[in-house]
Design a protein around this motif. Sequence first.
Motif, PDB file in Angstrom:
ATOM      1  N   ASP A   1       0.815  -1.214   0.000  1.00  0.00           N
ATOM      2  CA  ASP A   1       0.000   0.000   0.000  1.00  0.00           C
ATOM      3  C   ASP A   1       0.846   1.261   0.000  1.00  0.00           C
ATOM      4  O   ASP A   1       0.339   2.361  -0.230  1.00  0.00           O
ATOM      5  CB  ASP A   1      -0.897   0.037   1.247  1.00  0.00           C
ATOM      6  N   ILE A   2       2.104   1.100   0.307  1.00  0.00           N
ATOM      7  CA  ILE A   2       2.963   2.281   0.405  1.00  0.00           C
ATOM      8  C   ILE A   2       3.821   2.408  -0.847  1.00  0.00           C
ATOM      9  O   ILE A   2       4.405   1.423  -1.301  1.00  0.00           O
ATOM     10  CB  ILE A   2       3.848   2.184   1.664  1.00  0.00           C
ATOM     11  N   VAL A   3       3.854   3.599  -1.411  1.00  0.00           N
ATOM     12  CA  VAL A   3       4.725   3.818  -2.565  1.00  0.00           C
ATOM     13  C   VAL A   3       6.137   4.004  -2.026  1.00  0.00           C
ATOM     14  O   VAL A   3       6.418   4.932  -1.263  1.00  0.00           O
ATOM     15  CB  VAL A   3       4.284   5.057  -3.381  1.00  0.00           C
ATOM     16  N   GLN A   4       7.024   3.093  -2.416  1.00  0.00           N
ATOM     17  CA  GLN A   4       8.368   3.059  -1.843  1.00  0.00           C
ATOM     18  C   GLN A   4       9.306   3.918  -2.675  1.00  0.00           C
ATOM     19  O   GLN A   4       9.949   3.433  -3.596  1.00  0.00           O
ATOM     20  CB  GLN A   4       8.893   1.620  -1.788  1.00  0.00           C
ATOM     21  N   LEU A   5       9.381   5.205  -2.338  1.00  0.00           N
ATOM     22  CA  LEU A   5      10.359   6.052  -3.027  1.00  0.00           C
ATOM     23  C   LEU A   5      11.641   6.125  -2.214  1.00  0.00           C
ATOM     24  O   LEU A   5      12.592   6.804  -2.599  1.00  0.00           O
ATOM     25  CB  LEU A   5       9.785   7.453  -3.240  1.00  0.00           C
ATOM     26  N   GLY A   6      11.680   5.405  -1.085  1.00  0.00           N
ATOM     27  CA  GLY A   6      12.809   5.548  -0.174  1.00  0.00           C
ATOM     28  C   GLY A   6      13.912   4.530  -0.363  1.00  0.00           C
ATOM     29  O   GLY A   6      15.079   4.839  -0.203  1.00  0.00           O
TER      30      GLY A   6
ATOM     31  N   ILE B   1       1.951  14.153  -3.605  1.00  0.00           N
ATOM     32  CA  ILE B   1       1.700  14.155  -2.160  1.00  0.00           C
ATOM     33  C   ILE B   1       2.896  14.726  -1.408  1.00  0.00           C
ATOM     34  O   ILE B   1       2.750  15.571  -0.522  1.00  0.00           O
ATOM     35  CB  ILE B   1       1.387  12.720  -1.671  1.00  0.00           C
ATOM     36  N   VAL B   2       4.105  14.285  -1.809  1.00  0.00           N
ATOM     37  CA  VAL B   2       5.305  14.805  -1.141  1.00  0.00           C
ATOM     38  C   VAL B   2       5.372  16.317  -1.344  1.00  0.00           C
ATOM     39  O   VAL B   2       5.606  17.085  -0.394  1.00  0.00           O
ATOM     40  CB  VAL B   2       6.584  14.121  -1.679  1.00  0.00           C
ATOM     41  N   GLY B   3       5.141  16.760  -2.577  1.00  0.00           N
ATOM     42  CA  GLY B   3       5.175  18.200  -2.878  1.00  0.00           C
ATOM     43  C   GLY B   3       4.174  18.981  -2.036  1.00  0.00           C
ATOM     44  O   GLY B   3       4.505  20.037  -1.470  1.00  0.00           O
ATOM     45  N   GLU B   4       2.989  18.429  -1.913  1.00  0.00           N
ATOM     46  CA  GLU B   4       1.954  19.132  -1.139  1.00  0.00           C
ATOM     47  C   GLU B   4       2.351  19.251   0.326  1.00  0.00           C
ATOM     48  O   GLU B   4       2.156  20.292   0.959  1.00  0.00           O
ATOM     49  CB  GLU B   4       0.617  18.390  -1.252  1.00  0.00           C
ATOM     50  N   GLU B   5       2.914  18.183   0.877  1.00  0.00           N
ATOM     51  CA  GLU B   5       3.331  18.226   2.287  1.00  0.00           C
ATOM     52  C   GLU B   5       4.439  19.247   2.493  1.00  0.00           C
ATOM     53  O   GLU B   5       4.485  19.917   3.524  1.00  0.00           O
ATOM     54  CB  GLU B   5       3.765  16.838   2.767  1.00  0.00           C
TER      55      GLU B   5
ATOM     56  N   ASN C   1       2.593   6.671  -9.103  1.00  0.00           N
ATOM     57  CA  ASN C   1       3.839   7.283  -8.660  1.00  0.00           C
ATOM     58  C   ASN C   1       3.808   8.801  -8.823  1.00  0.00           C
ATOM     59  O   ASN C   1       4.359   9.521  -7.997  1.00  0.00           O
ATOM     60  CB  ASN C   1       5.023   6.664  -9.407  1.00  0.00           C
ATOM     61  N   GLU C   2       3.199   9.282  -9.887  1.00  0.00           N
ATOM     62  CA  GLU C   2       3.059  10.735 -10.028  1.00  0.00           C
ATOM     63  C   GLU C   2       2.293  11.293  -8.838  1.00  0.00           C
ATOM     64  O   GLU C   2       2.689  12.288  -8.233  1.00  0.00           O
ATOM     65  CB  GLU C   2       2.336  11.091 -11.339  1.00  0.00           C
ATOM     66  N   ARG C   3       1.228  10.609  -8.479  1.00  0.00           N
ATOM     67  CA  ARG C   3       0.414  11.029  -7.337  1.00  0.00           C
ATOM     68  C   ARG C   3       1.267  11.034  -6.062  1.00  0.00           C
ATOM     69  O   ARG C   3       1.145  11.941  -5.228  1.00  0.00           O
ATOM     70  CB  ARG C   3      -0.760  10.064  -7.211  1.00  0.00           C
ATOM     71  N   ALA C   4       2.144  10.042  -5.924  1.00  0.00           N
ATOM     72  CA  ALA C   4       3.014   9.976  -4.737  1.00  0.00           C
ATOM     73  C   ALA C   4       3.919  11.205  -4.664  1.00  0.00           C
ATOM     74  O   ALA C   4       4.078  11.820  -3.609  1.00  0.00           O
ATOM     75  CB  ALA C   4       3.843   8.696  -4.754  1.00  0.00           C
TER      76      ALA C   4
ATOM     77  N   GLY D   1       0.972   7.278   2.802  1.00  0.00           N
ATOM     78  CA  GLY D   1       1.268   6.164   1.907  1.00  0.00           C
ATOM     79  C   GLY D   1       2.480   6.362   1.004  1.00  0.00           C
ATOM     80  O   GLY D   1       2.610   5.680  -0.009  1.00  0.00           O
ATOM     81  N   VAL D   2       3.390   7.261   1.364  1.00  0.00           N
ATOM     82  CA  VAL D   2       4.592   7.463   0.539  1.00  0.00           C
ATOM     83  C   VAL D   2       5.824   7.475   1.437  1.00  0.00           C
ATOM     84  O   VAL D   2       5.875   8.209   2.430  1.00  0.00           O
ATOM     85  CB  VAL D   2       4.542   8.788  -0.250  1.00  0.00           C
ATOM     86  N   CYS D   3       6.814   6.669   1.076  1.00  0.00           N
ATOM     87  CA  CYS D   3       8.054   6.601   1.854  1.00  0.00           C
ATOM     88  C   CYS D   3       9.189   7.258   1.073  1.00  0.00           C
ATOM     89  O   CYS D   3       9.375   6.985  -0.115  1.00  0.00           O
ATOM     90  CB  CYS D   3       8.380   5.134   2.123  1.00  0.00           C
ATOM     91  N   ILE D   4       9.941   8.140   1.723  1.00  0.00           N
ATOM     92  CA  ILE D   4      11.116   8.755   1.097  1.00  0.00           C
ATOM     93  C   ILE D   4      12.342   8.462   1.975  1.00  0.00           C
ATOM     94  O   ILE D   4      12.196   7.961   3.092  1.00  0.00           O
ATOM     95  CB  ILE D   4      10.952  10.286   0.964  1.00  0.00           C
TER      96      ILE D   4
END
Lengths: 478, 478
Positions: free
Chosen positions: A106-111, A461-465, A455-458, A424-427
């Motif tokens: 469930d988590i987009v793993q960008l990390g 989300i990071v950008g919005e935060e 992934n674009e949505r992920a 739901g996004v890991c960096i």
Amino acid sequence: MKRYEQVAQAISERIEQSYYQAGERLPSIRDVSKTFEVSISTAQEAYRLLEDQGLAEPRPKSGYYVLNRQKAPQQLPDVSRPVQRPLEVSQWEEVLNLLCANTSQDIVQLGRAIPDLEAPTLKPLSRIMSDLNRYAQSSILSYEHLRGSDKLRLQIARLMVDSGCRLHPDDIITTTGCQEALSVSLRAISQPGDIIAVDSPSFYGSMQAIKAHGLKALEIPTHPETGISLEALQLALEQWPIKAIQITPTCNNPLGYTMPVEHKQRLLEITAPYDLPIIEDDIYGDLAYHAPRPPSIKSFDNEGRVLLCSSFSKTLAPGLRVGWVAPGRYVNQVIHMKYVVTASTATLPQVAIAEFIAQGGYERHIRKMRTQYQQSRDAMIGWIEKYFPQGTRISYPQGGFLLWVELPVEIDTVMLNERTMALGVCIAPGVLFSASGKYRHCMRLNFTDRPSERNERAVQIVGEEIRKMTQELTKVTV
Amino acid sequence: MKRYEQVAQAISERIEQSYYQAGERLPSIRDVSKTFEVSISTAQEAYRLLEDQGLAEPRPKSGYYVLNRQKAPQQLPDVSRPVQRPLEVSQWEEVLNLLCANTSQDIVQLGRAIPDLEAPTLKPLSRIMSDLNRYAQSSILSYEHLRGSDKLRLQIARLMVDSGCRLHPDDIITTTGCQEALSVSLRAISQPGDIIAVDSPSFYGSMQAIKAHGLKALEIPTHPETGISLEALQLALEQWPIKAIQITPTCNNPLGYTMPVEHKQRLLEITAPYDLPIIEDDIYGDLAYHAPRPPSIKSFDNEGRVLLCSSFSKTLAPGLRVGWVAPGRYVNQVIHMKYVVTASTATLPQVAIAEFIAQGGYERHIRKMRTQYQQSRDAMIGWIEKYFPQGTRISYPQGGFLLWVELPVEIDTVMLNERTMALGVCIAPGVLFSASGKYRHCMRLNFTDRPSERNERAVQIVGEEIRKMTQELTKVTV
Ligand SMILES: Cc1ncc(COP(=O)(O)O)c(C=O)c1O
Ligand SMILES: Cc1ncc(COP(=O)(O)O)c(C=O)c1O
């Protein structure tokens, strides 16, 4: 390789090595035909290939020219400015947090730095492993030789020719991933208390090895396009009793740069008077976007000073845990360390990878991945530019699947990660890549997956935060 | 387990722990029926089982008695007398020689500690691995958790109940074989220069780890039937700043003894005032010939001082490279070390072994191997008595597949090995098992294979070479 491909490769190497500079006229078809003793039509085919590779362009009536190298379209991060004295490495808690982060689907793993494992070009490898279990049971259940599988070491020696190294299989020891290669190399050439110079930001695994072995890290300023600053390194060498250098010069993690060839050579020169061992982490080297892949530092080493560490974790799959070290003159110490640490490397994956390479599966897979990752890089940079605030700086990887993002200084990416994880996004927060908790406003993102809406949505989300955090901070200050 | 089996197990545990001594009368059928709240016929069945297991014997009109423990039929080696001060470990060259010895099929391998890999009860494991490669590609190609596969750690926790340990899966970390478990444990609890007390003779892998980590070994006299001398250890503790103890107390390598339960408990007591970590190597524990297997030292540890190290290398297959450590209170240091050394353990074998255990395959295999190895032990001892010269002493293993032979002092087993290798037989010279090159007249032999003419002939060859060496030496002296 066909003859015209060989010719094209020879020319492209000279371009890579800046023997022919961007914009410069390349030798005429006739000259090429003479120099390489090939027909005119073979020379023409070679140039057409270089054109396809984006390295040369034809100009009417005047022949072929070196194409201007692609420039980073975005603003790059600054040259890093780490603390300029040897430090004990901290940040283990933060690394552990990343390593133990929720890995659910469930988590987009960008990390994390995990390659694409769904690629169809990997399938033959699984098939080979499946068959080996059925038809070679007792041999793959037994201990492998201490140095590793003979067949695999032969294949690794062959692969390493691409990076300019001509090694005998006995110059190579297989390991449980690149991490073991780095760890035994460090232990083989240092004693607790010694100082190790590193590029900065730097892979947290090797930094934590420095910590665990009681060593100190001296972080050297590093340029986002050319790597470790040789001037800064030279000054550091004069000032401190540095015991070894540990860097990732090709398709660097986390920045993605590749040190220019001249820098690699110069690094060997300036460390020669100190007779310094160099631990070269080449784990992403084969994933350089442009073929032929850049030469390793080890390829220029005549003194056996370079311990080259690598693995199949990024090119094939990390769960196999197969890496290697070519330890040069430190081979005896490295073998002893390897023995006491894990005795030998698991047998099945070694034998399977050897077979996969021999069948041509490795080359096919790498060729495909290079293109895929380059496309994903461009998509990822596009998204970051679209969704992140003004002033964001982004590195411009030349290979692999990792990039580095520098945010406005007030953003704490450890906090950012906590917020995006909840969404739901890991960096990977920047502090992991520093001995001293620097780079708090930076992060590493991977672009392993093919570009997708998810992934674009992920990234969005990071950008919005980030924006929200900026707003909250402004409010507090006001 | 059926009720009568549970009762039998409870009684046999008391026999193992010498609560009921050899020759002593056991409680009557009626008493057993009352104590365990079972029927008379269940109590009778329990005793019949104990009789089958060779633990109890019926005497007419008087009930059941504890059978006299089987005594070694041969002369045992002496209590060892190692150098009684901390030493740097030497002998790496000799270990390397053994590790790199010719492993061709033409040579009878009596030197290395590799289990029987042709056993039909291992086949299901290979089938599981084969299937996993076909049907679970991307999950088995990915990094496992830092601590190891959840499923496997659950199964290991279940297996460890047999040794008296009640652990949570999170108390366990999987490793690349037992060697990594030993290595990270040592590193986690010591600093270079520290002194580690060890049993002697002792497994060369842990001795070389002591060497590589800059530690010193203090070898403690060891009894061939009861293990490390607790008196000698106590004296050593008073005399030296010992940092930790490292021993293999159950089915020891190379001697084959199992420390009596009271000794295991007493070891914890005498080390308590020093709050000393104990690294317990339990790799052969499940191969004890008598079920239930003996309890581990860790099972009596309430303070988290014992780091239990083990693997599937001897019970299943070493090429899988799957081991584990249950590090007690040192868990944080061990996780850090594990991360920097190999990052994580290979995924496929972990998942496959978990499935194999869950399906009951492990238990079936172990049951079979225990019997097989015990039979091979008896054959091997018979051959040695037949072919070796008078005065040869042989240890009497209680589990596993290794034994220790003490020859007349003038025989140098390093030379002996060179001679027998030329004749197609490899042995493990005794010097490998000492920090200081002691045990030059001893050797370790394995009896992994089912008894065969080929192996009998190999033992005969060794015996003949010993005789020849003795004759040559006598000539020289005359
Ligand atoms: C630069 C670098 N070196 C080494 C490693 C460790 O590789 P392996 O998984 O093969 O141990 C990694 C993995 O993230 C890496 O990025
Ligand atoms: C007592 C003992 N400990 C540890 C090991 C190493 O085991 P592994 O192959 O699981 O690393 C061995 C192997 O010979 C051994 O005999």
